[in-house]
Design an enzyme around this catalytic site. Structure first.
Site, PDB file in Angstrom:
ATOM      1  N   PRO A 107       0.952   1.748  -3.517  1.00 15.12           N
ATOM      2  CA  PRO A 107       1.634   2.319  -2.349  1.00 15.12           C
ATOM      3  C   PRO A 107       0.677   3.083  -1.431  1.00 15.12           C
ATOM      4  O   PRO A 107       1.034   3.389  -0.293  1.00 15.12           O
ATOM      5  CB  PRO A 107       2.672   3.256  -2.968  1.00 15.12           C
ATOM      6  CG  PRO A 107       2.072   3.654  -4.281  1.00 15.12           C
ATOM      7  CD  PRO A 107       1.354   2.426  -4.772  1.00 15.12           C
ATOM      8  N   PHE A 110      -6.868   3.466  -0.079  1.00 15.93           N
ATOM      9  CA  PHE A 110      -7.244   3.415   1.333  1.00 15.93           C
ATOM     10  C   PHE A 110      -6.453   4.422   2.172  1.00 15.93           C
ATOM     11  O   PHE A 110      -7.010   5.092   3.049  1.00 15.93           O
ATOM     12  CB  PHE A 110      -7.035   1.995   1.866  1.00 15.93           C
ATOM     13  CG  PHE A 110      -7.244   1.852   3.347  1.00 15.93           C
ATOM     14  CD1 PHE A 110      -8.521   1.760   3.870  1.00 15.93           C
ATOM     15  CD2 PHE A 110      -6.162   1.818   4.226  1.00 15.93           C
ATOM     16  CE1 PHE A 110      -8.730   1.639   5.246  1.00 15.93           C
ATOM     17  CE2 PHE A 110      -6.354   1.700   5.592  1.00 15.93           C
ATOM     18  CZ  PHE A 110      -7.639   1.603   6.097  1.00 15.93           C
ATOM     19  N   TYR A 141      -3.399  -4.418 -19.274  1.00 20.10           N
ATOM     20  CA  TYR A 141      -4.267  -3.328 -18.833  1.00 20.10           C
ATOM     21  C   TYR A 141      -5.118  -2.857 -20.008  1.00 20.10           C
ATOM     22  O   TYR A 141      -4.655  -2.151 -20.896  1.00 20.10           O
ATOM     23  CB  TYR A 141      -3.451  -2.155 -18.282  1.00 20.10           C
ATOM     24  CG  TYR A 141      -2.564  -2.491 -17.102  1.00 20.10           C
ATOM     25  CD1 TYR A 141      -2.823  -3.587 -16.288  1.00 20.10           C
ATOM     26  CD2 TYR A 141      -1.464  -1.709 -16.797  1.00 20.10           C
ATOM     27  CE1 TYR A 141      -2.001  -3.892 -15.203  1.00 20.10           C
ATOM     28  CE2 TYR A 141      -0.639  -1.990 -15.712  1.00 20.10           C
ATOM     29  CZ  TYR A 141      -0.908  -3.091 -14.934  1.00 20.10           C
ATOM     30  OH  TYR A 141      -0.092  -3.387 -13.861  1.00 20.10           O
TER      31      TYR A 141
END
Length: 331
Positions: free
Chosen positions: A207, A212, A57
Site C-alpha cells: 500500500p 516509494f 516467505y
C-alpha cells in the site's frame, strides 16, 4: 484502532493489518528474530489484529516467526497465510512453479497450522492462480478444509475478476489481496467493482508502493541484490527519478494535513471503501507507529479530489513487478 469487516463475511479485523513478509524475506537481509517478535507483539498492543504471512516467505520461516510471536494472543488476532507455490516440504526448495492441486492445498494447510501454532487458519489465500488446476477445484479443496474446521475463510491473491466470480460460486471468497496504492491503481477498473458487487473484502499489499510512497527514496536510492526492489522496473534508476514527481506533488497535501506521505497514502486507501484493509509491512517500530497513525488522518472530499488531481498529473514509468512475476498475476 478502528475495526473493519472484510466484505459480507464475519471476519472483522483492525483497519490496518501488518504484512510480515519483509521481516524474513524479499526486502534485503531478514530482521533479527527477537526484534521482529517484539515488533509483532508491539503491533498487537497498539490494536492490530490482522497479520499476513505465507509459506513461501522464507520459505517457511516467516510463518514460524509469526506463529511464535502471536502464540500469546491466540483467539485475539486473525492470521492470513497462503498456499500455491511448488515448494519441497522437506528442504523448502522453490521449484519455480505453482501447485494448487487439492491434495497439495490440504498438505500445506496442515504444515502451516503447525508452523503458526494454531488450530484454524483464519484466512487461507491461493497465492497465485494455478492455470493447471480449475479454480473450482481449488475452491472446493478450501471448502473441505472449512468444513473440517481447519480454515475459517477463503481468499485469492492477484486473481482476475472472472476467476473471483468462479471461485465465489463454489466457496464464498472473503477477501482478495492484490497490489493497490497511489503508485498502482489497476484494481479500480474491474476488481473493486466486482468485489463490491459480490460483497468481498479487499486487502491491498504494497500500500506504500514498496516504500516509494513514504517519501524516503530519492533519485540516488539503490537496493541490495537480495531486495526484490532491485529488479522492479518502476524503481530502476531512470524510472524512479521520473516517478518521484508523484511524491513531490503529494507533499502539498501532507503539509496541509500535518501528516507524513506514508500516512496520507494509507489514509487515501482507507477512504476508498469501508471494506478495504491495507497491510503495510515494516521492520521498525517507529515506522509501525507512523503507519498506524494513518487511521487518525481524516481526508475530506476536497482532500481526496486534490490527491486524485495531483496523481493524475504523473504517469508512472515502469512496470510494478518484474515480467516473470507479472505473468503469474491476473489468472
Amino acid at each position: 484502532m478502528q475495526k473493519r469487516q472484510l466484505g459480507n463475511s464475519t471476519l472483522e479485523v483492525s483497519a490496518l493489518g501488518l504484512g510480515c513478509m519483509g521481516m524474513s524475506a524479499n526486502y534485503g537481509p531478514p530482521g533479527e528474530k527477537r526484534e521482529m517478535i517484539a515488533l509483532i507483539r508491539a503491533a498487537v498492543e497498539k490494536g492490530v489484529t490482522f497479520f499476513d504471512t505465507a509459506e513461501v516467505y522464507g520459505p517457511f520461516v516467516n510463518e514460524e516467526l509469526v506463529g511464535e510471536a502471536l502464540a500469546p494472543f491466540k483467539g485475539q488476532v486473525a492470521i492470513a497465510t497462503k498456499f500455491g507455490f511448488d515448494l519441497d516440504k522437506e528442504t523448502a526448495e522453490r521449484r519455480g512453479g505453482l501447485d494448487s492441486r487439492p491434495e497439495h492445498i490440504k498438505a500445506v494447510a496442515e504444515a502451516s497450522l503447525q508452523r503458526l501454532k494454531i488450530d484454524t487458519i483464519d484466512l487461507f489465500y491461493q497465492h497465485r492462480v494455478d492455470p493447471a488446476v480449475p479454480i473450482e477445484d481449488v475452491a472446493g479443496a478450501v471448502k473441505d478444509l472449512i468444513a473440517q474446521g481447519k480454515v475459517r475463510h477463503f481468499g485469492l491473491s492477484e486473481p482476475a475478476a472472472a476467476t473471483v466470480r468462479r471461485a465465489h460460486a463454489v466457496q464464498p471468497v472473503t477477501a482478495v489481496q492484490s497490489e493497490y496504492s497511489l503508485f498502482f491503481r489497476g484494481p479500480e477498473t474491474e476488481m473493486l467493482p466486482t468485489l463490491e458487487e459480490l460483497g468481498i473484502g479487499f486487502v491491498p499489499f504494497s500500500p506504500l508502493g514498496a516504500g516509494f510512497l513514504t517519501g524516503k527514496m530519492d533519485e540516488n536510492t539503490r537496493f541490495d541484490s537480495s531486495d526484490f526492489r532491485s529488479r522492479v522496473p518502476r524503481l530502476a534508476p531512470e524510472a524512479l527519478k521520473a516517478n518521484l514527481a508523484l511524491v513531490d506533488l503529494l507533499r502539498e497535501v501532507t503539509q496541509r494535513k500535518g501528516a507524513t506521505p506514508a500516512q496520507i497514502a494509507l489514509a487515501w486507501l482507507l477512504a476508498q471503501k469501508p471494506w478495504i484493509v491495507p497491510i503495510p509491512g515494516t521492520t521498525r517500530l517507529h515506522r509501525l507507529e507512523e503507519n498506524l497513525g494513518a487511521v487518525a488522518v481524516e481526508l475530506t472530499a476536497e482532500d481526496l479530489r486534490v490527491i486524485d488531481a495531483v496523481a493524475s498529473k504523473v504517469t508512472v514509468q515502469g512496470a510494478r513487478l518484474p515480467e516473470a512475476v507479472l505473468r503469474m498475476t491476473g489468472g
